[in-house]
Design an enzyme around this catalytic site. Structure first.
Site, mmCIF file in Angstrom:
data_model
loop_
_atom_site.group_PDB
_atom_site.id
_atom_site.type_symbol
_atom_site.label_atom_id
_atom_site.label_comp_id
_atom_site.label_asym_id
_atom_site.label_seq_id
_atom_site.Cartn_x
_atom_site.Cartn_y
_atom_site.Cartn_z
ATOM 1 N N ARG A 1 49.260 -14.049 -7.685
ATOM 2 C CA ARG A 1 48.962 -13.911 -6.259
ATOM 3 C C ARG A 1 49.859 -14.890 -5.498
ATOM 4 O O ARG A 1 50.345 -15.867 -6.074
ATOM 5 C CB ARG A 1 47.504 -14.264 -5.969
ATOM 6 C CG ARG A 1 46.530 -13.222 -6.465
ATOM 7 C CD ARG A 1 45.097 -13.652 -6.240
ATOM 8 N NE ARG A 1 44.729 -13.708 -4.818
ATOM 9 C CZ ARG A 1 43.527 -14.085 -4.390
ATOM 10 N NH1 ARG A 1 42.593 -14.473 -5.242
ATOM 11 N NH2 ARG A 1 43.262 -14.101 -3.102
ATOM 12 N N HIS A 2 50.041 -14.659 -4.226
ATOM 13 C CA HIS A 2 50.685 -15.665 -3.374
ATOM 14 C C HIS A 2 49.818 -16.923 -3.371
ATOM 15 O O HIS A 2 48.613 -16.867 -3.656
ATOM 16 C CB HIS A 2 50.840 -15.123 -1.946
ATOM 17 C CG HIS A 2 49.541 -14.669 -1.345
ATOM 18 N ND1 HIS A 2 48.613 -15.548 -0.814
ATOM 19 C CD2 HIS A 2 48.993 -13.438 -1.247
ATOM 20 C CE1 HIS A 2 47.568 -14.862 -0.394
ATOM 21 N NE2 HIS A 2 47.766 -13.574 -0.651
ATOM 22 N N ASN B 1 43.463 -17.279 4.127
ATOM 23 C CA ASN B 1 42.528 -17.502 3.019
ATOM 24 C C ASN B 1 41.572 -18.635 3.392
ATOM 25 O O ASN B 1 40.364 -18.556 3.164
ATOM 26 C CB ASN B 1 43.250 -17.899 1.726
ATOM 27 C CG ASN B 1 44.025 -16.751 1.072
ATOM 28 O OD1 ASN B 1 45.045 -16.992 0.425
ATOM 29 N ND2 ASN B 1 43.548 -15.522 1.230
ATOM 30 N N ARG C 1 53.632 -14.566 3.093
ATOM 31 C CA ARG C 1 52.998 -15.437 2.093
ATOM 32 C C ARG C 1 53.522 -15.214 0.671
ATOM 33 O O ARG C 1 53.567 -16.154 -0.113
ATOM 34 C CB ARG C 1 51.474 -15.341 2.175
ATOM 35 C CG ARG C 1 50.876 -13.933 2.032
ATOM 36 C CD ARG C 1 49.433 -13.976 2.539
ATOM 37 N NE ARG C 1 48.672 -12.739 2.375
ATOM 38 C CZ ARG C 1 48.698 -11.709 3.225
ATOM 39 N NH1 ARG C 1 49.496 -11.732 4.274
ATOM 40 N NH2 ARG C 1 47.934 -10.656 3.020
ATOM 41 N N GLU D 1 49.723 -5.958 0.904
ATOM 42 C CA GLU D 1 48.271 -5.953 0.671
ATOM 43 C C GLU D 1 47.625 -4.681 1.211
ATOM 44 O O GLU D 1 48.145 -4.044 2.157
ATOM 45 C CB GLU D 1 47.640 -7.198 1.334
ATOM 46 C CG GLU D 1 46.142 -7.365 1.152
ATOM 47 C CD GLU D 1 45.646 -7.377 -0.291
ATOM 48 O OE1 GLU D 1 45.973 -6.432 -1.064
ATOM 49 O OE2 GLU D 1 44.907 -8.304 -0.650
ATOM 50 N N HIS E 1 49.499 -9.442 -3.851
ATOM 51 C CA HIS E 1 48.221 -9.733 -3.201
ATOM 52 C C HIS E 1 47.058 -9.315 -4.096
ATOM 53 O O HIS E 1 47.237 -8.502 -5.003
ATOM 54 C CB HIS E 1 48.156 -8.964 -1.880
ATOM 55 C CG HIS E 1 49.336 -9.249 -0.998
ATOM 56 N ND1 HIS E 1 49.320 -10.222 -0.047
ATOM 57 C CD2 HIS E 1 50.592 -8.714 -0.978
ATOM 58 C CE1 HIS E 1 50.512 -10.279 0.549
ATOM 59 N NE2 HIS E 1 51.297 -9.363 0.005
HETATM 60 O O1 G3H Z 1 42.118 -7.802 2.025
HETATM 61 C C1 G3H Z 1 42.273 -7.679 0.830
HETATM 62 C C2 G3H Z 1 41.667 -8.552 -0.182
HETATM 63 O O2 G3H Z 1 42.607 -9.269 -0.927
HETATM 64 C C3 G3H Z 1 40.905 -7.685 -1.115
HETATM 65 O O3 G3H Z 1 39.633 -8.150 -1.179
HETATM 66 O O4 G3H Z 1 39.021 -5.766 -1.579
HETATM 67 O O5 G3H Z 1 37.546 -7.656 -2.357
HETATM 68 O O6 G3H Z 1 37.758 -7.124 0.092
HETATM 69 P P1 G3H Z 1 38.420 -7.100 -1.260
#
Ligand code: G3H
Length: 193
Positions: A8-9, A15, A60, A80, A145
């Site tokens: 990941r970044h 974050n 990022r 992402e 991401h």
């Molecule tokens: O916004 C994207 C997130 O890295 C993904 O998290 O799919 O659990 O909400 P999530």
């Protein structure tokens, strides 16, 4: 052995604030990871001299790759999961402003598509060319991401794609996938930062 390297970044300002999406810079800790990643590549990637680094188009991931002295390639398909009208919000704000969406996502996180954005299924579809290309590459580190890595990880681990949204991909960890004929071995190398 054939390895695929994933990360990941580093931690971003978003974050820290609990916001999703956006195009934020790394936090101080995120920059620390970016610098450490150079040492980790030298230490853990056996043939790092021939390494190629892939990032998304977002700041990022490019900042995270910025200290790595290897050829780089930027892919839009590694961006992402697009949170559409929820981009830039915290999960609390989403629950407040879009309660029905929040519930729909909770009910089916794989199929749920953000208004004007994407679902995990959509991300898997747009990742197909990346995965084909990865299958043909010898030595790549992919810096992308959380949602995207969950999909790539599930693919190589032979996990049902519906389970992608729940794969655990921690921050500040270099993941090594050893691709073998019938299975994939995972090693997680946590950055000491
Ligand atoms: O916004 C994207 C997130 O890295 C993904 O998290 O799919 O659990 O909400 P999530």
């Amino acid at each position: 052995p054939r390895y695929i390297w994933l990360s990941r970044h580093g931690e971003s300002q978003y974050n820290l604030e609990g916001k999703i999406g956006g195009d934020a810079d790394l936090s101080e800790r995120g920059w620390k990871y970016a610098r450490r990643l150079k040492d980790m590549a030298e230490k853990y990637i056996p043939n790092h001299g021939s390494l190629h680094v892939w990032t998304s188009t977002l700041t990022r991931t490019q900042q995270t790759a910025s200290f790595l002295p290897y050829p780089k390639k930027t892919w839009k398909a590694l961006d992402e999961l697009d949170a559409g009208s929820c981009d830039g919000l915290t999960y609390e704000e989403i629950a407040e402003r879009f309660p029905e969406d929040f519930k729909a996502r909770d009910d089916n996180k794989f199929e749920y598509r953000y208004p004007g954005g994407e679902s995990y299924r959509d991300v898997i579809t747009r990742l197909e060319p990346i995965i084909m290309e990865l299958e043909n590459q010898e030595n790549v580190l992919v810096i992308t991401h959380q949602a995207v890595l969950r999909c790539i990880y599930a693919y190589f681990m032979n996990v049902h794609q519906e389970e992608s949204p729940w794969m655990s991909i921690p921050l500040h960890t270099l993941i090594r996938l050893e691709i073998r004929a019938y299975d994939t071995l995972v090693t997680r190398i946590k950055a000491d930062i």
